[in-house]
Design a protein around this motif. Structure first.
Motif, PDB file in Angstrom:
ATOM      1  N   LEU A 110       1.108  -0.926   0.277  1.00  0.00           N
ATOM      2  CA  LEU A 110      -0.128   0.284   0.031  1.00  0.00           C
ATOM      3  C   LEU A 110       1.067   1.039   0.150  1.00  0.00           C
ATOM      4  N   GLY A 111       2.211   1.461   0.537  1.00  0.00           N
ATOM      5  CA  GLY A 111       2.963   2.562   0.924  1.00  0.00           C
ATOM      6  C   GLY A 111       3.223   3.057  -0.380  1.00  0.00           C
ATOM      7  N   PHE A 112       4.464   1.797  -1.407  1.00  0.00           N
ATOM      8  CA  PHE A 112       4.762   1.668  -2.367  1.00  0.00           C
ATOM      9  C   PHE A 112       3.511   2.305  -3.487  1.00  0.00           C
ATOM     10  N   ARG A 113       3.105   1.690  -3.900  1.00  0.00           N
ATOM     11  CA  ARG A 113       1.420   2.450  -4.490  1.00  0.00           C
ATOM     12  C   ARG A 113       1.316   3.766  -4.505  1.00  0.00           C
ATOM     13  N   SER A 114       1.016   4.363  -3.113  1.00  0.00           N
ATOM     14  CA  SER A 114       0.567   5.695  -2.721  1.00  0.00           C
ATOM     15  C   SER A 114       1.370   6.210  -2.829  1.00  0.00           C
ATOM     16  N   ILE A 115       3.078   6.020  -3.247  1.00  0.00           N
ATOM     17  CA  ILE A 115       3.908   6.062  -3.602  1.00  0.00           C
ATOM     18  C   ILE A 115       4.081   6.950  -5.335  1.00  0.00           C
TER      19      ILE A 115
END
Length: 269
Positions: A110-115
């Motif tokens: 989820l964090g890398f998708r947000s980036i």
């Protein structure tokens, strides 16, 4: 502020047609939404951030300032899933905080998708002037001129509204007007001192702009000529190629050089 948001060099993405670039980036958004592989998500974030540094036209130091909130975005979006997500393989628990293997990988995903989302959006914003975007929408997507020019006028009016707010605050300071009450009464007093005068000024200004636009036939009923012609050139093909190659390269790297080798991070009980 103007110099801060002005690129220092022209790149392929800045020369590309904003309408075509908008379509491609919407497709990339959808690809990122449907990403279930954590390796693919990491590579997308890396690829789009690389494009941001190389094709935005801004210096590296200024771009570092723009991407600085990416760290906060990553932590805020991933930690909630890591600490409170579901999972079977328990790693650590303290009260309501519970970290499992499944929640940890889903949080990273989820964090890398947000980036990736943030990099895609910033890539479009940093390479697309608002005026050229609306001209392209009018000429390519047949957006009604009354809507397009209204949006452009509202964007131009925002600095005036901010300037009026500063003038209003300075005038209140000179008069010694202070808000002593707190809570609901203080909020009502803030609205009375700021919102009502600024809103009335904005309504009067918007009415003058609307009358001027109507007098100059910005209603879209007749044929129009445009100061900025939105055309298709070699830069559009190059921009589309770069934006398509980036996720394809990220996908191939995720297959042949995986970080974790997890194809689907969704929790299945």
């Amino acid at each position: 502020m103007i110099n801060l948001l002005t690129p220092v060099r022209q790149t392929v993405l800045q020369r590309a047609n904003p309408a075509i670039k908008l379509i491609v980036l919407i497709v990339l958004f959808l690809v990122t939404v449907q990403t279930r592989s954590i390796d693919f998500a990491i590579n997308q974030a890396a690829m789009y951030t690389l494009l941001l540094f190389t094709l935005s036209g801004f210096p590296v130091r200024k771009m570092l300032l723009f991407v600085l909130p990416f760290g906060l975005l990553f932590v805020s979006s991933s930690m909630t899933m890591i600490l409170f997500g579901k999972g079977d393989t328990l790693w650590w628990q303290w009260g309501l905080l519970r970290i499992t293997e499944e929640s940890f990988y889903r949080g990273l995903h989820l964090g890398f998708r947000s980036i990736a989302f943030a990099a895609e959006g910033l890539l479009f914003v940093s390479t697309t002037p608002s005026v050229r975007l609306f001209y392209a929408l009018m000429q390519s997507f047949r957006l009604a001129p009354r809507f397009a020019y209204s949006f452009m006028a509202s964007i131009r009016l925002l600095p005036m509204v901010w300037e009026e707010f500063l003038i209003r605050r300075q005038a209140l300071q000179v008069r010694g007007a202070q808000i002593k009450d707190k809570g609901i009464k203080g909020l009502v007093e803030h609205i009375r001192l700021y919102a009502v005068p600024l809103l009335s000024q904005s309504i009067r200004r918007a009415h003058r702009v609307a009358v001027a636009m109507e007098a100059k036939q910005f209603n879209g009923k007749g044929p129009r000529t445009y100061y900025y012609q939105s055309t298709i050139s070699w830069a559009d093909g190059a921009a589309v190629l770069l934006l398509v190659v980036a996720p394809c390269a990220a996908y191939l790297v995720a297959i042949y050089l995986p970080w974790f080798g997890i194809a689907d991070v969704r929790y299945h009980r």
